[in-house]
Design an enzyme around this catalytic site. Structure first.
Site, short mmCIF file in Angstrom:
data_model
loop_
_atom_site.label_atom_id
_atom_site.label_comp_id
_atom_site.label_asym_id
_atom_site.label_seq_id
_atom_site.Cartn_x
_atom_site.Cartn_y
_atom_site.Cartn_z
N PRO A 74 30.72 40.50 32.48
CA PRO A 74 29.31 40.58 32.06
C PRO A 74 28.44 39.63 32.89
CG PRO A 74 30.76 40.08 30.18
CD PRO A 74 31.59 39.98 31.42
N GLU A 75 27.31 40.09 33.34
CA GLU A 75 26.36 39.23 34.04
C GLU A 75 25.18 38.96 33.12
OE1 GLU A 75 25.86 39.04 38.09
OE2 GLU A 75 27.30 40.60 38.62
N HIS A 132 42.04 43.86 19.07
CA HIS A 132 41.49 42.85 19.97
C HIS A 132 40.47 41.93 19.31
CE1 HIS A 132 43.74 44.78 23.04
NE2 HIS A 132 43.05 45.91 22.97
N ARG A 169 40.92 40.73 27.00
CA ARG A 169 41.60 39.94 28.04
C ARG A 169 41.66 38.45 27.72
NH1 ARG A 169 39.75 42.05 33.81
NH2 ARG A 169 41.51 40.74 34.36
N ARG A 210 19.83 22.01 50.32
CA ARG A 210 21.26 22.29 50.49
C ARG A 210 21.52 22.82 51.89
NH1 ARG A 210 23.96 22.99 45.29
NH2 ARG A 210 22.70 21.69 43.91
#
Ligand SMILES: [Zn+2]
Length: 283
Positions: free
Chosen positions: A2-3, A94, A114, A156
């Site tokens: 998931p983002e 699950h 998972r 950076r």
């Protein structure tokens, strides 16, 4: 995985279905789901039972529910789901943690095939839980400050895609949305951050927001159902991907075949024409 848009979809679902209700009981069915809660499953259950949920908040891919001064913190991992539904429905194999509510209404089930996801209780964490305090704001948060991000970025010495994935600089942008945003902004993923000029950063941030908001709108169709879900497949957004996972297919803007490069053990997708590779580190 998931983002940010998927996690935000879950947050909005929790806001609609859970906030304002009082937790009656918590049952941990699999100890791995609370492995980051050092005092163990029973302590986790006791800490949250009886507490009213006053909000549903998010930073990057972390979610938290303020309960009084404290917080229930969640990360969905690769396959975590928050499912809201009739307490009488069967418990799927699950399901890791079940929350019931004092009003006897729909329960909340943390389901994670998972088991990379986790939940923990953070004392005093209602405003910002300590375990995620080092994570930078994400571009959809009201506290995100584009000027300070822009300064930090140029300070950076790294490539722009690597910087977009750096959670200490900006959070919530994964591989998919980094590639899509860079394509929209016509920036090559390896472009050095210390050589970026202001307009390029402005263009990039506008693209990042567009991509995230578009994905969020596409994921919003399930908000009204009594089913808060994130499946990690990101399927609804796949149809509108310009470059991510599209190697060899035509760039939607210019028709040049999309290129795949190896990047940090994964891939970077770009259009060789719209996003030319930097030469000598400068443009
Ligand atoms: Zn192109």
């Amino acid at each position: 995985m998931p983002e940010l848009p998927e996690v935000e979809t879950v947050r909005q679902g929790l806001e609609r279905h859970v906030v304002g209700r009082t937790v009656e009981s918590v049952k941990v069915l699999h100890p791995r789901a609370v492995r980051r809660h050092p005092a163990g499953a029973t302590d986790f259950e006791d800490a949250i039972a009886g507490r009213p949920v006053s909000g549903a908040r998010r930073r990057g891919k972390y979610l938290w529910l303020p309960v009084g001064e404290d917080a229930l913190l969640a990360h969905l991992g690769m396959s975590g789901q928050m499912l809201v539904g009739d307490p009488a429905r069967p418990v799927s194999p699950h399901v890791r943690v079940v929350f019931t509510f004092a009003d006897g209404g729909p329960d909340l089930r943390f389901t994670d095939q998972r088991t990379f996801g986790h939940l923990c209780f953070v004392p005093g964490g209602a405003v910002l839980p300590a375990p995620i305090a080092h994570i930078a704001p994400d571009p959809l948060e009201p506290v995100f400050d584009e000027k300070s991000f822009s300064l930090a970025l140029r300070g950076r010495r790294t490539g722009i895609k690597r910087a977009l994935l750096d959670q200490s600089l900006i959070s919530g942008i994964g591989n998919i949305y980094a590639d899509e945003s860079l394509w929209r902004a016509r920036l090559h993923w390896a472009r050095p951050t210390d050589a970026l000029i202001g307009p390029a950063i402005g263009r990039l941030m506008a693209s990042v927001r567009e991509v995230l908001v578009t994905a969020l709108a596409a994921g919003g169709t399930s908000f009204d159902s009594l089913y808060v879900n994130v499946n990690g497949e990101s399927g609804y957004f796949d149809r509108s991907l310009a470059v991510y996972g599209q190697a060899g297919r035509p760039c939607p803007r210019c028709g040049t075949p999309v290129r795949r490069d190896a990047f940090m053990n994964r891939s970077a997708f770009s259009c060789p024409r719209c996003q030319p590779r930097p030469r000598n580190g400068r443009w």
